[in-house]
Motif scaffolding. Structure first.
Motif, mmCIF file in Angstrom:
data_model
loop_
_atom_site.group_PDB
_atom_site.id
_atom_site.type_symbol
_atom_site.label_atom_id
_atom_site.label_comp_id
_atom_site.label_asym_id
_atom_site.label_seq_id
_atom_site.Cartn_x
_atom_site.Cartn_y
_atom_site.Cartn_z
ATOM 1 N N GLN A 30 -0.407 -12.562 18.158
ATOM 2 C CA GLN A 30 -0.189 -13.524 17.082
ATOM 3 C C GLN A 30 -0.465 -12.914 15.708
ATOM 4 O OE1 GLN A 30 0.991 -16.522 17.662
ATOM 5 N NE2 GLN A 30 0.814 -16.564 19.871
ATOM 6 N N LEU A 31 -1.438 -12.026 15.626
ATOM 7 C CA LEU A 31 -1.866 -11.490 14.335
ATOM 8 C C LEU A 31 -2.426 -10.097 14.557
ATOM 9 C CD1 LEU A 31 -2.478 -12.120 11.290
ATOM 10 C CD2 LEU A 31 -4.713 -12.937 12.041
ATOM 11 N N TYR A 32 -2.184 -9.201 13.573
ATOM 12 C CA TYR A 32 -2.724 -7.846 13.670
ATOM 13 C C TYR A 32 -2.790 -7.266 12.260
ATOM 14 C CZ TYR A 32 2.033 -6.175 12.912
ATOM 15 O OH TYR A 32 3.253 -5.930 12.371
ATOM 16 N N ASN A 33 -3.567 -6.199 12.097
ATOM 17 C CA ASN A 33 -3.636 -5.538 10.803
ATOM 18 C C ASN A 33 -3.155 -4.089 10.930
ATOM 19 O OD1 ASN A 33 -5.770 -4.436 12.179
ATOM 20 N ND2 ASN A 33 -7.257 -4.652 10.524
ATOM 21 N N SER A 34 -3.130 -3.405 9.781
ATOM 22 C CA SER A 34 -2.586 -2.047 9.756
ATOM 23 C C SER A 34 -3.436 -1.086 10.568
ATOM 24 C CB SER A 34 -2.486 -1.558 8.304
ATOM 25 O OG SER A 34 -1.667 -2.433 7.540
ATOM 26 N N ALA A 35 -4.766 -1.288 10.549
ATOM 27 C CA ALA A 35 -5.639 -0.384 11.290
ATOM 28 C C ALA A 35 -5.370 -0.459 12.788
ATOM 29 C CB ALA A 35 -7.103 -0.727 10.998
ATOM 30 N N PHE A 36 -5.056 -1.673 13.278
ATOM 31 C CA PHE A 36 -4.732 -1.838 14.702
ATOM 32 C C PHE A 36 -3.507 -1.004 15.064
ATOM 33 C CE2 PHE A 36 -2.336 -4.123 17.992
ATOM 34 C CZ PHE A 36 -3.267 -4.153 19.012
ATOM 35 N N ALA A 37 -2.475 -1.098 14.224
ATOM 36 C CA ALA A 37 -1.256 -0.325 14.494
ATOM 37 C C ALA A 37 -1.529 1.170 14.419
ATOM 38 C CB ALA A 37 -0.159 -0.730 13.510
ATOM 39 N N ALA A 38 -2.396 1.586 13.470
ATOM 40 C CA ALA A 38 -2.671 3.011 13.298
ATOM 41 C C ALA A 38 -3.493 3.566 14.455
ATOM 42 C CB ALA A 38 -3.394 3.241 11.978
ATOM 43 N N ILE A 39 -4.493 2.801 14.921
ATOM 44 C CA ILE A 39 -5.367 3.289 15.995
ATOM 45 C C ILE A 39 -4.570 3.528 17.265
ATOM 46 C CG2 ILE A 39 -7.244 2.598 17.533
ATOM 47 C CD1 ILE A 39 -8.599 1.293 15.127
ATOM 48 N N TRP A 40 -3.621 2.610 17.550
ATOM 49 C CA TRP A 40 -2.858 2.735 18.794
ATOM 50 C C TRP A 40 -1.460 3.289 18.572
ATOM 51 C CZ3 TRP A 40 -5.775 2.972 22.709
ATOM 52 C CH2 TRP A 40 -6.973 2.249 22.742
ATOM 53 N N LYS A 41 -1.212 3.765 17.330
ATOM 54 C CA LYS A 41 0.023 4.472 17.028
ATOM 55 C C LYS A 41 1.273 3.671 17.438
ATOM 56 C CE LYS A 41 -1.961 9.120 17.239
ATOM 57 N NZ LYS A 41 -3.341 8.657 17.180
ATOM 58 N N GLN A 42 1.301 2.406 16.990
ATOM 59 C CA GLN A 42 2.441 1.537 17.276
ATOM 60 C C GLN A 42 3.072 1.109 15.950
ATOM 61 O OE1 GLN A 42 2.167 -1.473 20.174
ATOM 62 N NE2 GLN A 42 0.739 -0.372 21.500
ATOM 63 N N SER A 43 4.389 1.034 15.933
ATOM 64 C CA SER A 43 5.107 0.689 14.704
ATOM 65 C C SER A 43 5.028 -0.812 14.451
ATOM 66 C CB SER A 43 6.571 1.122 14.810
ATOM 67 O OG SER A 43 7.234 0.389 15.831
ATOM 68 N N ARG A 44 5.217 -1.187 13.191
ATOM 69 C CA ARG A 44 5.204 -2.607 12.837
ATOM 70 C C ARG A 44 6.386 -3.348 13.466
ATOM 71 N NH1 ARG A 44 1.845 -4.666 9.217
ATOM 72 N NH2 ARG A 44 0.444 -3.282 8.078
ATOM 73 N N ARG A 45 7.506 -2.673 13.574
ATOM 74 C CA ARG A 45 8.661 -3.313 14.212
ATOM 75 C C ARG A 45 8.343 -3.633 15.671
ATOM 76 N NH1 ARG A 45 14.193 -0.097 14.015
ATOM 77 N NH2 ARG A 45 13.825 -0.515 11.789
ATOM 78 N N GLN A 46 7.634 -2.736 16.314
ATOM 79 C CA GLN A 46 7.259 -2.934 17.704
ATOM 80 C C GLN A 46 6.293 -4.110 17.846
ATOM 81 O OE1 GLN A 46 5.676 0.668 19.304
ATOM 82 N NE2 GLN A 46 5.692 -0.045 21.435
ATOM 83 N N LEU A 47 5.324 -4.216 16.924
ATOM 84 C CA LEU A 47 4.337 -5.289 16.993
ATOM 85 C C LEU A 47 4.890 -6.608 16.489
ATOM 86 C CD1 LEU A 47 1.170 -3.358 15.755
ATOM 87 C CD2 LEU A 47 1.799 -3.929 18.111
ATOM 88 N N ALA A 48 5.918 -6.555 15.640
ATOM 89 C CA ALA A 48 6.503 -7.789 15.106
ATOM 90 C C ALA A 48 7.209 -8.591 16.186
ATOM 91 C CB ALA A 48 7.482 -7.457 13.978
ATOM 92 N N GLN A 49 7.507 -7.963 17.317
ATOM 93 C CA GLN A 49 8.156 -8.673 18.422
ATOM 94 C C GLN A 49 7.178 -9.479 19.254
ATOM 95 O OE1 GLN A 49 10.281 -5.714 20.631
ATOM 96 N NE2 GLN A 49 11.672 -5.209 18.945
ATOM 97 N N ARG A 50 5.923 -9.560 18.809
ATOM 98 C CA ARG A 50 4.880 -10.335 19.494
ATOM 99 C C ARG A 50 4.793 -9.948 20.980
ATOM 100 N NH1 ARG A 50 5.588 -15.365 20.150
ATOM 101 N NH2 ARG A 50 3.400 -15.950 20.056
ATOM 102 N N PRO A 51 4.486 -8.675 21.253
ATOM 103 C CA PRO A 51 4.456 -8.249 22.658
ATOM 104 C C PRO A 51 3.330 -8.936 23.423
ATOM 105 C CG PRO A 51 3.509 -6.567 21.249
ATOM 106 C CD PRO A 51 4.104 -7.594 20.338
ATOM 107 N N HIS A 52 3.538 -9.092 24.721
ATOM 108 C CA HIS A 52 2.511 -9.639 25.600
ATOM 109 C C HIS A 52 1.413 -8.593 25.778
ATOM 110 C CE1 HIS A 52 0.720 -11.236 29.359
ATOM 111 N NE2 HIS A 52 1.092 -12.412 28.848
#
Length: 840
Positions: free
Chosen positions: A484-506
């Motif tokens: 539902q919600l995430y920040n930039s540090a979360f994406a950076a730590i796990w090396k995932q793109s914003r486009r990937q996280l914007a799809q609200r993955p399970h």
């Protein structure tokens, strides 16, 4: 067309002739055989006279047979000609019969016992609902009216079983009419269906109307009989002809037959006369009359209607109506009061678009005169008044806008609109059609909601910026397990793109992608279960990940009140590295501290033995028994003894601290007399006090007597405090010693009036080997106050030190009266509390 054959009698005559001819031939054959056999006995084969006679007889018989055959054949030809003529006549009659049958539009259905129905002819057409195919025609229940089909079935059953003829008027499902005529003869039956015409058609129409009227009358009477109010029918002569169940119950009769037979009246005679007078004028009688119902007189609304040669009446309980009306009025009033209390402005207009209700919020919203609103102005007048007052939105052209606003919405489809008022308010208007044709208008002030929404959006933006500024990775997963919600540090730590996280993955998809960086399935399983678990008692989860790339990630899963889960990931690689360095340094310091304590203890024990020998020998040398010393020798000896005793005291203090640090010091608790232990401590500094001309002022409260403690350690505490006070007091000064009780504690206070301690040094006075002269001649080892603090804490007490430059120092000790001793601290514990480490 049916075919004809030779009559039966003709066929039998021909058979007789043939039989006669066959018999004659048989006789000739038999006689011939006999003659041949008889003549076998004649000589030389010459027939005898008998054989000739017999042959002549046979020839005569044969001749007679031929004559008979000739006559029979001639007679047969005549009969055949006559039969053929008769057959032709019958054929002509059959053709004529078929022509007559087919000339009339009808349907003939033939039935013979043991066989099925057979349609002989079907020339009837044009009847609504009549099928054209024979299979459908024989299925009467599909095309006849239900009641007609049932009547036909009953008549056919009676025809087949008893041979009873019938004639019915049948109605098709499409409204057509047929005449059905059934006849039976022997084991055969015929059903004829014809279209009704003339008076029969009129009769069928009348029968349908009669059936409908009878049904209506039955249903009307059943409905009237089910009414809870008494109802009746009265003939022209005034006699009751029918009453319902409620009427019977009202007059307390056993049945309607009893009411009709006895003419039991519900209304009084004068009431009936008054009603008759109104009815004779051709009017409907309506009045509220007191009637006796089940022995109780109650008001009823009586309605009597004239029906030509009869009247119908009903008596409705007015009390129940009044009660219901009062209840309705109360509900309406309560409804109005409820609407007056809501914050939403409500206005109700009738079918003529005139105001019939408004609540307080409506009057307050538009600031209109309540008296004017009570007059019921039209919706158009209200809009015009609001425009004059400048309270409507500025719209152009106004007439078109007004027409759109006044448009009545369709049923079940409320119309919503938004108005921006000149004063800055925002209204949402909802108009809905009422069942009576009027409209209900709701005016919601959305200003505050829009403001709150704006604030919310601002807060969300601020929150997102704040989250993105955090170094910790933050992610919120909803109850469905999706991001539902995430920040930039979360994406950076796990090396995932914003486009990937914007799809609200399970969470399962996220774990699959993140497992590339950290493969511990048990940890990921626990995190996934923490997110997707539906347990009523969800627990927080935390741990640390050592990733193959050398980074260290602290993770935590925290359940949220709304059922979601907060996951945090912090990269603690650098801090973990510093932590290791600090741990290693701390371990080295602790090892050095332990080595120091061991060294001090070992050295102290090694020094104590020779010091005791030196003190013993100096005491022996000072004794006159062993010889007299000159003044100089005595002075040296006194200096040696004093220094030795000071050194021994220092070593004893070091040993005490080492014992305390090791946790080996045990208190010997017992009842201690406070006055005695104070006197014993004073005795230790008496000579020093006398040399410095110090005055010891002792003040004990009246309730101070004994305390449960270790007497030797309490004496050591007081001695150290008094020794410090004497050392820092000026010559001729005073030392105050006080004791009192305070909330389960014995309080001991030692106060001197020496130079005092600077504020910047107060925090170090309890440190070991911390010693300051503060301008006095006293110079100690810096262990006195540290030992005092340790001993006080072992007793479960505490101590405070107050000092001011130039005014002296006061040390206060609080000991539990009942000796609540505390477990001794180990050396490591003592060193961990750096601010509590003691020395004097």
């Amino acid at each position: 067309m049916l075919s004809l054959s030779i009559p039966t009698r003709l066929r039998s005559t021909r058979s007789e002739v043939l039989a006669l001819l066959a018999a004659s031939l048989a006789c000739v054959v038999i006689l011939t055989v006999g003659i041949v056999r008889g003549d076998g006995n004649a000589a030389d084969g010459v027939p005898g006279a008998g054989s000739l006679l017999l042959m002549a007889l046979i020839a005569g018989v044969a001749l007679l047979a031929l004559l008979a055959l000739f006559n029979a054949m001639r007679s047969l030809r005549g009969r055949v000609a006559k039969a053929e003529s008769h057959a032709r006549e019958m054929q002509r009659n059959l053709v004529t019969a078929e022509a007559l049958v087919k000339a009339e539009p009808q349907i003939l259905i033939y039935w013979e016992q043991g066989r099925t129905f057979k349609v002989v002819t079907q020339t009837l057409t044009g009847v609504p609902g009549l099928p054209t195919s024979q299979p459908e025609l024989l299925r009467f229940g599909l095309w006849l009216d239900q009641r007609a089909a049932q009547s036909l079935k009953a008549a056919l059953d009676s025809l087949f079983a008893q041979g009873r003829a019938f004639n019915l008027i049948l109605k098709t499902a499409a409204g057509g009419h047929l005449e059905a005529d059934g006849r039976a003869a022997g084991g055969r039956a015929v059903l004829r269906l014809r279209d009704v015409a003339g008076y029969k058609r009129d009769l069928s129409t009348i029968l349908d109307l009669h059936s409908g009227l009878a049904r209506d009358i039955r249903s009307s009477r059943a409905l009237l009989d089910a009414l809870p109010s008494p109802a009746w029918l009265r003939a022209d002569d005034g006699r009751l002809t029918w009453v319902n169940t409620a009427y019977v119950a009202a007059v307390e009769a056993r049945s309607d037959n009893e009411v009709l037979k006895s003419q039991i009246e519900l209304m009084e005679s004068r009431q009936r006369n008054a009603a008759s007078l109104i009815l004779r004028q051709g009017k409907t009688y309506r009045d509220r009359l007191p009637l006796v119902i089940k022995g109780e007189r109650r008001p009823h609304d009586v309605v009597i209607v004239g029906l030509g040669d009869a009247t119908a009446g009903v008596a409705i309980d007015a009390a129940a109506i009044e009660t219901a009306k009062g209840e309705l009025d109360r509900q309406v009033a309560a409804y109005d009061r409820t609407l007056d209390r809501v914050s939403t402005a409500v206005a109700i207009f009738d079918a003529n678009r005139r105001l019939v209700f408004f609540n307080t919020a409506y009057q307050r919203l538009w600031q209109l005169d309540a008296d004017w609103l009570e007059t019921g102005p039209s919706a158009s007048d209200v809009l015009d008044r609001l425009r004059e007052l400048g309270r409507l939105p500025e719209v152009h052209p106004y007439k078109e806008w007004k027409k759109r606003v006044l448009t009545v919405p369709e049923a079940g489809s409320p119309v919503d609109d938004g108005w921006h008022l000149p004063d800055g308010r925002v209204l949402r208007i909802s108009t809905e059609l009422r069942p009576d044709g009027g409209t209900t208008c709701l005016y919601d002030d959305e200003t505050e909601r829009i403001g709150l929404e704006r604030q919310y959006n601002t807060l969300i933006t601020t929150q997102n910026e704040t989250l993105n500024s955090l170094k910790e990775g933050v992610a919120v997963f909803g109850t469905d397990g999706c991001l539902q919600l995430y920040n930039s540090a979360f994406a950076a730590i796990w090396k995932q793109s914003r486009r990937q996280l914007a799809q609200r993955p399970h969470i399962d998809v996220f774990i699959r992608d993140a497992s590339v960086l950290y493969e511990d399935a048990a940890v990921w399983s626990a995190i996934g279960q923490a997110v997707t678990s539906f347990s009523s008692e969800r627990k927080a989860l935390s741990g640390q990940m050592m990733r193959p790339d050398g980074s260290v990630i602290d993770y935590a899963a925290t359940p949220l009140p709304d059922g979601g889960t907060l996951l945090t990931f912090a990269d603690v690689t650098v801090s973990k590295r510093y932590e290791r360095i600090l741990v290693e340094k701390n371990e080295a310091l602790e090892a050095a501290d332990r080595l120091k304590d061991q060294f001090i203890g070992h050295v102290s024990y090694e020094l104590r033995t020779p010091l005791q020998n030196i003190i013993g020998y100096t005491d022996l040398l000072a004794n006159p028994v062993f010889g007299t010393l000159n003044e100089r020798q005595a002075g040296y000896l006194e200096a040696v003894s004093s220094s030795s005793r000071t050194l021994l005291s220092l070593i004893d203090g070091i040993l005490d601290l080492a014992t305390i640090d090791a946790g080996a010091l045990k208190l010997e608790l017992g009842s201690v007399k406070v006055r005695e232990v104070i006197d014993q401590a004073i005795l230790g500094i008496r000579e020093r006090a006398a040399t410095a001309s110090l005055t010891l002022d002792i003040a004990l409260a009246d309730d101070v007597d004994t305390v449960v403690a270790d007497a030797a350690r309490v004496r050591q505490i007081l001695y150290n405090l008094l020794s410090n006070a004497a050392g820092f007091s000026k010559s001729g000064g005073t030392i105050n010693i006080s004791a009192w009780r305070d909330k389960g504690f014995l309080v001991l206070s030692v106060e001197d009036f020496g130079p005092g301690i600077p504020k910047d040094e107060l925090g170090r006075v309890f440190d070991r080997f911390e010693s300051r002269t503060q301008g006095s001649s006293h110079r100690g080892a810096g262990l006195g106050l540290s030992i005092v603090k340790s001993l006080v804490e072992l007793h479960g007490g505490d101590m405070t030190l107050d000092s001011e430059i130039g005014r002296g120092t006061r040390v206060t000790v609080r000991l539990p009266e009942r000796g609540r001793a505390r477990k001794p601290e180990t050396a490591a514990d003592s060193h961990d509390t750096s601010l509590d480490r003691s020395t004097g």
